[in-house]
Design a protein around this motif. Structure first.
Motif, PDB file in Angstrom:
ATOM      1  N   THR A   1       0.832  -1.209   0.000  1.00 33.77           N
ATOM      2  CA  THR A   1       0.000   0.000   0.000  1.00 33.77           C
ATOM      3  C   THR A   1       0.862   1.253   0.000  1.00 33.77           C
ATOM      4  O   THR A   1       0.614   2.197  -0.759  1.00 33.77           O
ATOM      5  N   LEU A   2       1.882   1.267   0.853  1.00 35.54           N
ATOM      6  CA  LEU A   2       2.767   2.427   0.925  1.00 35.54           C
ATOM      7  C   LEU A   2       3.507   2.624  -0.394  1.00 35.54           C
ATOM      8  O   LEU A   2       3.674   3.759  -0.857  1.00 35.54           O
ATOM      9  N   LYS A   3       3.925   1.532  -1.004  1.00 33.69           N
ATOM     10  CA  LYS A   3       4.608   1.619  -2.295  1.00 33.69           C
ATOM     11  C   LYS A   3       3.688   2.226  -3.353  1.00 33.69           C
ATOM     12  O   LYS A   3       4.090   3.111  -4.112  1.00 33.69           O
ATOM     13  N   ASP A   4       2.445   1.745  -3.405  1.00 30.36           N
ATOM     14  CA  ASP A   4       1.491   2.240  -4.401  1.00 30.36           C
ATOM     15  C   ASP A   4       1.142   3.705  -4.179  1.00 30.36           C
ATOM     16  O   ASP A   4       0.908   4.452  -5.136  1.00 30.36           O
ATOM     17  N   GLU A   5       1.089   4.126  -2.917  1.00 30.12           N
ATOM     18  CA  GLU A   5       0.669   5.488  -2.597  1.00 30.12           C
ATOM     19  C   GLU A   5       1.835   6.454  -2.444  1.00 30.12           C
ATOM     20  O   GLU A   5       1.618   7.657  -2.254  1.00 30.12           O
ATOM     21  N   PHE A   6       3.060   5.954  -2.554  1.00 28.97           N
ATOM     22  CA  PHE A   6       4.211   6.802  -2.234  1.00 28.97           C
ATOM     23  C   PHE A   6       4.325   8.047  -3.115  1.00 28.97           C
ATOM     24  O   PHE A   6       4.597   9.147  -2.595  1.00 28.97           O
ATOM     25  N   PRO A   7       4.131   7.957  -4.441  1.00 26.03           N
ATOM     26  CA  PRO A   7       4.200   9.190  -5.247  1.00 26.03           C
ATOM     27  C   PRO A   7       3.212  10.250  -4.767  1.00 26.03           C
ATOM     28  O   PRO A   7       3.550  11.446  -4.728  1.00 26.03           O
ATOM     29  N   MET A   8       2.014   9.815  -4.391  1.00 26.65           N
ATOM     30  CA  MET A   8       1.015  10.742  -3.866  1.00 26.65           C
ATOM     31  C   MET A   8       1.475  11.331  -2.533  1.00 26.65           C
ATOM     32  O   MET A   8       1.370  12.544  -2.299  1.00 26.65           O
ATOM     33  N   GLU A   9       1.988  10.480  -1.644  1.00 29.99           N
ATOM     34  CA  GLU A   9       2.426  10.942  -0.334  1.00 29.99           C
ATOM     35  C   GLU A   9       3.609  11.897  -0.449  1.00 29.99           C
ATOM     36  O   GLU A   9       3.692  12.890   0.287  1.00 29.99           O
ATOM     37  N   LEU A  10       4.529  11.607  -1.370  1.00 32.02           N
ATOM     38  CA  LEU A  10       5.685  12.480  -1.560  1.00 32.02           C
ATOM     39  C   LEU A  10       5.237  13.841  -2.095  1.00 32.02           C
ATOM     40  O   LEU A  10       5.727  14.889  -1.650  1.00 32.02           O
ATOM     41  N   THR A  11       4.285  13.843  -3.026  1.00 31.83           N
ATOM     42  CA  THR A  11       3.758  15.089  -3.575  1.00 31.83           C
ATOM     43  C   THR A  11       3.123  15.939  -2.484  1.00 31.83           C
ATOM     44  O   THR A  11       3.394  17.147  -2.362  1.00 31.83           O
ATOM     45  N   LYS A  12       2.268  15.319  -1.656  1.00 30.37           N
ATOM     46  CA  LYS A  12       1.591  16.057  -0.598  1.00 30.37           C
ATOM     47  C   LYS A  12       2.589  16.591   0.427  1.00 30.37           C
ATOM     48  O   LYS A  12       2.431  17.698   0.958  1.00 30.37           O
ATOM     49  N   SER A  13       3.626  15.808   0.709  1.00 28.90           N
ATOM     50  CA  SER A  13       4.637  16.255   1.660  1.00 28.90           C
ATOM     51  C   SER A  13       5.410  17.449   1.115  1.00 28.90           C
ATOM     52  O   SER A  13       5.729  18.397   1.852  1.00 28.90           O
ATOM     53  N   LEU A  14       5.711  17.425  -0.184  1.00 22.86           N
ATOM     54  CA  LEU A  14       6.400  18.560  -0.810  1.00 22.86           C
ATOM     55  C   LEU A  14       5.533  19.812  -0.757  1.00 22.86           C
ATOM     56  O   LEU A  14       6.025  20.919  -0.514  1.00 22.86           O
ATOM     57  N   VAL A  15       4.230  19.654  -0.988  1.00 26.26           N
ATOM     58  CA  VAL A  15       3.307  20.790  -0.917  1.00 26.26           C
ATOM     59  C   VAL A  15       3.287  21.362   0.495  1.00 26.26           C
ATOM     60  O   VAL A  15       3.326  22.586   0.692  1.00 26.26           O
ATOM     61  N   ARG A  16       3.216  20.481   1.488  1.00 24.79           N
ATOM     62  CA  ARG A  16       3.205  20.952   2.882  1.00 24.79           C
ATOM     63  C   ARG A  16       4.489  21.706   3.214  1.00 24.79           C
ATOM     64  O   ARG A  16       4.467  22.779   3.830  1.00 24.79           O
ATOM     65  N   ALA A  17       5.627  21.115   2.811  1.00 26.59           N
ATOM     66  CA  ALA A  17       6.916  21.719   3.147  1.00 26.59           C
ATOM     67  C   ALA A  17       7.097  23.074   2.464  1.00 26.59           C
ATOM     68  O   ALA A  17       7.565  24.045   3.085  1.00 26.59           O
ATOM     69  N   THR A  18       6.743  23.157   1.202  1.00 23.58           N
ATOM     70  CA  THR A  18       6.884  24.435   0.493  1.00 23.58           C
ATOM     71  C   THR A  18       5.899  25.472   1.015  1.00 23.58           C
ATOM     72  O   THR A  18       6.214  26.667   1.077  1.00 23.58           O
TER      73      THR A  18
END
Length: 442
Positions: A326-343
């Motif tokens: 599940t984490l592997k499948d969702e990782f691109p989405m999670e990385l995108t959201k984390s980048l949005v939060r950080a920026t």
């Protein structure tokens, strides 16, 4: 400066509110409490008293599993129903606008920890699987079959939800400058090797398991729903060829079938991992990415024997592998959201610095970091979810004793002389000093 102070005060108030909403029993205390039967009973009592988490799905899932281990099946059903009600309300809301799933100020601006837990696809499947066992242990195999059918209905929504999240991630990526790579795992991420594991990569999907469908076939056959039993059997075998061994053989006339279900260990708990990565325009960003602990107190094998037979139960559930998938499948989405939060944090801090000076920008960043840390304290999942599921079918004579060996312990069950057609044995292994075992005849 007045506006700045107002924002700071408002955020501090929010932090205090969030701190007050933290569960009274932490994940670590839960882990320690399951070690012994005596301490486990106290933990259950403490969880029951915790009225601060009644609106959390993970609270009711944990309590439902605890009741099941204690053989309080009706209480377990009631707790599972509470968890399902929370999930139903979420799915009903999400159905109105699937494009808005997972969005909101908390998840996109403050912290990953602000997201509300509604269980992943595999957890939703296993919620119905374990609740089906409750009905079965009460002798209600028709109710158990109904619960397994509900499991499949739940999976349909998970597919729609997953598709909507992919679209949402693409939309959020457009908010980022420089078109960053969100398909590759950043260097230093602790889960990299597990996400790239061959077994994880080769899994059919992240929400269906051979254990649930095998159990569904067994239970529905007992309830005389032969058509659904056959459908479930075919799905189980499609997910794992090992499941086929459960459905062979012909029972002698003087014997009864005994189906043995073993649930062991605790699945990985979710946590948040902070990762410092280089990023264009700002030099570097600190990402808050979802991560998972290792499974706890699990066993790798279960031996079943009688006076003249010995065999190994078939391990058809590895919850940790499903969590990694599940984490592997969702990782691109999670990385995108984390980048949005950080920026977003970086931009907010820079704007405040420009308006109030360096001290204002620093204070804003500190407040946001502290707020995020507080939110992460309530970032939890179904911590009492079993990590492994074993199944075994054996034919024995009435009055015969069956021995079950696991984790260095040996338990036994005598099949009653008045057994009509067969018996279902449920074993819950939490530790060597905390094993629950029960059986029902049909």
């Amino acid at each position: 400066m007045i506006k700045f102070n107002f924002k700071i005060c408002f955020t501090i108030f929010a932090m205090i509110f969030l701190t007050g909403c933290t569960s009274t029993l932490t994940t670590q205390q839960l882990d320690v409490g399951v070690a012994q039967k005596e301490s486990f009973t106290k933990v259950v009592s403490e969880v029951e008293k915790d009225d601060s988490s009644h609106d959390e799905m993970w609270y009711w899932l944990n309590l439902a599993r605890m009741y099941q281990v204690q053989k309080e099946y009706q209480k377990s059903i009631d707790a599972f129903n509470k968890a399902e009600a929370i999930l139903d309300e979420y799915e009903n809301r999400a159905s109105i606008s699937l494009r808005n799933i997972g969005s909101g100020l908390g998840s996109t601006f403050f912290s990953k920890g602000a997201e509300t837990y509604y269980a992943k696809g595999y957890e939703r499947t296993l919620m119905h699987t374990l609740n089906s066992l409750n009905y079965a242990m009460l002798g209600n195999f028709e109710g158990a079959t109904v619960e397994m059918r509900r499991m499949e209905k739940r999976q349909e929504f998970w597919l729609k939800e997953s598709e909507a999240k992919i679209i949402e991630a693409k939309d959020k990526k457009s908010e980022l400058r420089g078109n960053p790579d969100t398909d590759s795992i950043p260097a230093g991420y602790s889960m990299t090797s597990l996400l790239q594991d061959d077994e994880v990569r080769n899994m059919v999907n992240n929400y269906q398991d051979a254990f649930s469908y095998s159990l569904s076939s067994i239970i529905s056959k007992i309830s005389k729903d032969n058509e659904y039993s056959e459908i479930s059997k075919k799905r189980a075998i499609a997910l794992s060829s090992n499941a086929e061994f459960l459905f062979g053989g012909i029972k002698p006339d003087d014997m009864v079938d005994v189906n043995i279900v073993v649930l062991s260990g605790q699945a990985p708990s979710q946590k948040i991992e902070k990762l410092r990565v280089p990023f264009p325009y700002s030099g570097y960003l600190v990402l808050d990415l979802p991560s998972l602990t290792s499974p706890k107190k699990d066993v790798s094998s279960v031996q079943i024997s009688t006076s003249n037979t010995q065999l190994n139960a078939i391990r058809l559930l590895r919850t940790d592998k499903m969590a990694y998938k599940t984490l592997k499948d969702e990782f691109p989405m999670e990385l995108t959201k984390s980048l949005v939060r950080a920026t977003s944090k970086a931009v907010t801090s820079k704007q405040m610095q420009d308006k109030t000076g360096g001290l204002g920008g620093l204070a804003t960043m500190l407040v946001m970091d502290v707020t995020s840390s507080l939110m992460e304290g309530s970032y939890r999942n179904w911590e009492m979810l079993p990590n492994s599921g074993f199944l075994c079918k054996i034919s024995v004579k009435r009055g015969e004793r069956i021995f079950i060996r696991l984790g260095g312990r040996e338990e036994s069950v005598v099949i009653p002389e008045n057994t009509k057609n067969g018996s279902l044995i449920l074993v819950s292994f939490l530790t060597n000093n905390n094993i629950g075992i029960d059986n029902v005849q049909y």
